[in-house]
Design an enzyme around this catalytic site. Structure first.
Site, mmCIF file in Angstrom:
data_model
loop_
_atom_site.group_PDB
_atom_site.id
_atom_site.type_symbol
_atom_site.label_atom_id
_atom_site.label_comp_id
_atom_site.label_asym_id
_atom_site.label_seq_id
_atom_site.Cartn_x
_atom_site.Cartn_y
_atom_site.Cartn_z
ATOM 1 N N ILE A 1 0.849 -1.205 0.000
ATOM 2 C CA ILE A 1 0.000 0.000 0.000
ATOM 3 C C ILE A 1 0.882 1.253 0.000
ATOM 4 O O ILE A 1 0.620 2.220 -0.727
ATOM 5 C CB ILE A 1 -0.942 -0.001 1.224
ATOM 6 C CG1 ILE A 1 -1.873 -1.229 1.184
ATOM 7 C CG2 ILE A 1 -1.750 1.301 1.297
ATOM 8 C CD1 ILE A 1 -2.691 -1.449 2.462
ATOM 9 N N LEU B 1 2.176 3.553 8.045
ATOM 10 C CA LEU B 1 1.714 2.265 7.511
ATOM 11 C C LEU B 1 2.574 1.090 7.978
ATOM 12 O O LEU B 1 2.157 -0.062 7.834
ATOM 13 C CB LEU B 1 1.767 2.298 5.973
ATOM 14 C CG LEU B 1 0.940 3.378 5.271
ATOM 15 C CD1 LEU B 1 1.344 3.453 3.794
ATOM 16 C CD2 LEU B 1 -0.539 3.091 5.380
ATOM 17 N N ALA B 2 3.784 1.348 8.486
ATOM 18 C CA ALA B 2 4.690 0.236 8.825
ATOM 19 C C ALA B 2 4.042 -0.661 9.868
ATOM 20 O O ALA B 2 3.523 -0.177 10.879
ATOM 21 C CB ALA B 2 6.021 0.782 9.343
ATOM 22 N N TYR C 1 -2.084 -8.837 16.395
ATOM 23 C CA TYR C 1 -2.089 -7.812 15.337
ATOM 24 C C TYR C 1 -3.310 -6.905 15.495
ATOM 25 O O TYR C 1 -3.205 -5.680 15.534
ATOM 26 C CB TYR C 1 -2.103 -8.497 13.971
ATOM 27 C CG TYR C 1 -2.388 -7.593 12.786
ATOM 28 C CD1 TYR C 1 -1.356 -6.943 12.122
ATOM 29 C CD2 TYR C 1 -3.692 -7.413 12.310
ATOM 30 C CE1 TYR C 1 -1.612 -6.122 11.017
ATOM 31 C CE2 TYR C 1 -3.954 -6.605 11.220
ATOM 32 C CZ TYR C 1 -2.921 -5.962 10.571
ATOM 33 O OH TYR C 1 -3.183 -5.168 9.487
ATOM 34 N N LYS D 1 -3.716 -2.963 16.567
ATOM 35 C CA LYS D 1 -4.359 -1.956 15.705
ATOM 36 C C LYS D 1 -5.422 -1.204 16.496
ATOM 37 O O LYS D 1 -5.539 0.017 16.415
ATOM 38 C CB LYS D 1 -4.998 -2.620 14.479
ATOM 39 C CG LYS D 1 -3.998 -3.108 13.448
ATOM 40 C CD LYS D 1 -3.271 -1.964 12.761
ATOM 41 C CE LYS D 1 -2.342 -2.452 11.677
ATOM 42 N NZ LYS D 1 -1.493 -1.401 11.121
HETATM 43 N N1 LIG Z 1 -3.000 -5.307 2.898
HETATM 44 C C1 LIG Z 1 -4.140 -5.349 3.580
HETATM 45 O O1 LIG Z 1 -5.116 -6.038 3.178
HETATM 46 C C2 LIG Z 1 -4.318 -4.541 4.831
HETATM 47 C C3 LIG Z 1 -5.555 -4.593 5.483
HETATM 48 C C4 LIG Z 1 -5.721 -3.862 6.654
HETATM 49 C C5 LIG Z 1 -4.700 -3.070 7.142
HETATM 50 N N2 LIG Z 1 -3.493 -3.042 6.508
HETATM 51 C C6 LIG Z 1 -2.434 -2.197 7.077
HETATM 52 O O2 LIG Z 1 -1.923 -1.327 6.075
HETATM 53 C C7 LIG Z 1 -0.530 -1.094 6.302
HETATM 54 C C8 LIG Z 1 0.255 -1.424 5.039
HETATM 55 O O3 LIG Z 1 0.014 -2.793 4.703
HETATM 56 P P1 LIG Z 1 0.650 -3.489 3.427
HETATM 57 O O4 LIG Z 1 -0.326 -4.494 2.949
HETATM 58 O O5 LIG Z 1 1.174 -2.446 2.509
HETATM 59 O O6 LIG Z 1 1.846 -4.284 4.126
HETATM 60 P P2 LIG Z 1 3.343 -4.536 3.613
HETATM 61 O O7 LIG Z 1 3.888 -5.621 4.474
HETATM 62 O O8 LIG Z 1 3.384 -4.678 2.140
HETATM 63 O O9 LIG Z 1 4.056 -3.150 3.971
HETATM 64 C C9 LIG Z 1 4.512 -2.850 5.254
HETATM 65 C C10 LIG Z 1 5.863 -2.158 5.118
HETATM 66 O O10 LIG Z 1 6.321 -1.853 6.442
HETATM 67 C C11 LIG Z 1 7.695 -2.181 6.523
HETATM 68 N N3 LIG Z 1 8.004 -2.476 7.929
HETATM 69 C C12 LIG Z 1 7.656 -3.578 8.651
HETATM 70 N N4 LIG Z 1 8.149 -3.489 9.897
HETATM 71 C C13 LIG Z 1 8.816 -2.292 9.974
HETATM 72 C C14 LIG Z 1 9.542 -1.650 11.004
HETATM 73 N N5 LIG Z 1 9.697 -2.212 12.213
HETATM 74 N N6 LIG Z 1 10.088 -0.431 10.750
HETATM 75 C C15 LIG Z 1 9.962 0.129 9.516
HETATM 76 N N7 LIG Z 1 9.290 -0.447 8.492
HETATM 77 C C16 LIG Z 1 8.734 -1.648 8.730
HETATM 78 C C17 LIG Z 1 7.877 -3.389 5.608
HETATM 79 O O11 LIG Z 1 9.218 -3.552 5.172
HETATM 80 C C18 LIG Z 1 6.923 -3.061 4.460
HETATM 81 O O12 LIG Z 1 7.581 -2.365 3.418
HETATM 82 C C19 LIG Z 1 -0.154 -1.944 7.507
HETATM 83 O O13 LIG Z 1 -0.196 -1.130 8.667
HETATM 84 C C20 LIG Z 1 -1.233 -2.984 7.559
HETATM 85 O O14 LIG Z 1 -1.410 -3.481 8.868
HETATM 86 C C21 LIG Z 1 -3.281 -3.754 5.352
#
Ligand SMILES: NC(=O)c1ccc[n+]([C@@H]2O[C@H](COP(=O)([O-])OP(=O)(O)OC[C@H]3O[C@@H](n4cnc5c(N)ncnc54)[C@H](O)[C@@H]3O)[C@@H](O)[C@H]2O)c1
Length: 316
Positions: A15, A79-80, A146, A150
């Site tokens: 995202i 978002l991390a 998780y 959140k």
């Molecule tokens: N994809 C979904 O369906 C979905 C649904 C609900 C919520 N979310 C939330 O949206 C956000 C983005 O999700 P996504 O699907 O892009 O996930 P993703 O795993 O693709 O991206 C997360 C990014 O955060 C980085 N990251 C992880 N731990 C870290 C740390 N300790 N310090 C710095 N960077 C760190 C990762 O390297 C990655 O690039 C997240 O917070 C996730 O919980 C996603």
């Protein structure tokens, strides 16, 4: 005049990479803070070279790293996070990143006196819904570390907003899908599992009657919601980001088979399954931000299937 800078934590993820691109298109400079844990190397290479992006490799678990990354920032899109699977296997690590890490980001945002912050929450905070569509004020029953983090993150953000004046909004993303999605995504990985079988000439296999459903929302719509929540003057909002449409697993299998043009019928494996259903009430985000999903589910899933086939050189 120098461009206004937004820090995007997790900006190299699925995202986040879209959010960064949109912010740049809106005229912002972007600083990505990402520890490369799950980042796409191609995205990182592009971001490192982009004139309006700066890539900072760093971990939100370190307060000093976050403070340094937020220096001179106008705002933050946070978002991390570690994903659900990881949280069940290692609750302590998950809370460390998703809750303590979020606290570092919120507190640093206050110290840096940013204009505003957007926090990525998740529809998983609801747990099992009592009714559809799911509304922001419904009872929350988070079921994994998780989801617990959140939910606590939303509460913590509210604390920083009311006690420290941090203008902010939290977004509850539903089942985000689109090109570049991770193959181990907790919910949406079913799309890739089905597609791999279809490409191999095998019918997708559905557990139970396939009535379990998800609210699939396209990653481009989700990124747009995040940017609109950032640019809006509204604050203190918790908003669902979905389409409002629950798509059953059986419907999904049919859509994928149709998109690939294969003559296959989904198979049902009789099995007692926990039927979970998901559909967001999106009236609040419509009213607050004027956001609407622009990618309808069927064409979005169709396009994703075609992209998947094209990447494999398997288009009919
Ligand atoms: N994809 C979904 O369906 C979905 C649904 C609900 C919520 N979310 C939330 O949206 C956000 C983005 O999700 P996504 O699907 O892009 O996930 P993703 O795993 O693709 O991206 C997360 C990014 O955060 C980085 N990251 C992880 N731990 C870290 C740390 N300790 N310090 C710095 N960077 C760190 C990762 O390297 C990655 O690039 C997240 O917070 C996730 O919980 C996603």
């Amino acid at each position: 005049m120098s461009k206004r800078r937004v820090v995007v934590t997790g900006g190299a993820g699925f995202i986040g990479s879209r959010v960064c691109a949109l912010l740049v298109a809106e005229g912002y400079a972007v600083r990505v803070l990402d520890n490369l844990y799950r980042a796409d190397p191609r995205v990182v290479a592009e971001q490192r070279q982009h004139p309006d992006m700066e890539f900072v490799e760093g971990d939100i678990r370190y307060r000093g790293t976050v403070d340094a990354a937020l220096e001179g920032a106008e705002g933050v899109v946070h978002l991390a996070a570690l994903c659900i699977n990881k949280s069940v296997a290692d609750p302590a690590e998950s809370l460390d990143v998703n809750l303590r890490g979020s606290e570092h980001v919120f507190a640093a945002a206050v110290r840096a006196r940013v204009r505003r912050l957007v926090f990525a929450s998740s529809a998983s905070v609801y747990g099992e819904p009592e009714r559809l569509p799911m509304r922001e004020d419904d009872v929350l029953r988070p079921q994994t570390p998780y989801c617990i983090a959140k939910r606590a993150g939303e509460d913590l953000l509210e604390f920083y907003r009311t006690r420290h004046g941090l203008a902010s909004n939290a977004l509850r993303f539903f089942n985000v899908y689109g090109p570049g999605q991770k193959t181990d995504a907790y919910y949406t990985s079913v799309i890739q599992v089905f597609l791999r079988r279809i490409v191999a000439g095998e019918a997708p296999v559905i557990d139970g009657d396939g009535s379990q459903s998800m609210d699939f929302v396209h990653v481009d719509d989700v990124a747009r919601a995040a940017v609109m929540a950032y640019t809006s003057a509204a604050s203190g909002l918790v908003l669902n980001v979905g389409t409002g449409i629950d798509t059953s697993i059986a419907e999904l299998a049919k859509m994928l088979v149709a998109a690939t043009g294969r003559a296959l019928e989904p198979q049902f494996r009789p099995r007692k399954t926990l039927v979970t259903r998901r559909a967001a009430d999106i009236s609040r985000i419509r009213a607050a931000l004027g956001w609407e999903p622009l990618v309808a589910v069927a064409p979005g899933i169709h396009a994703l299937a075609r992209t998947f086939l094209a990447e494999l050189g398997a288009l009919p």
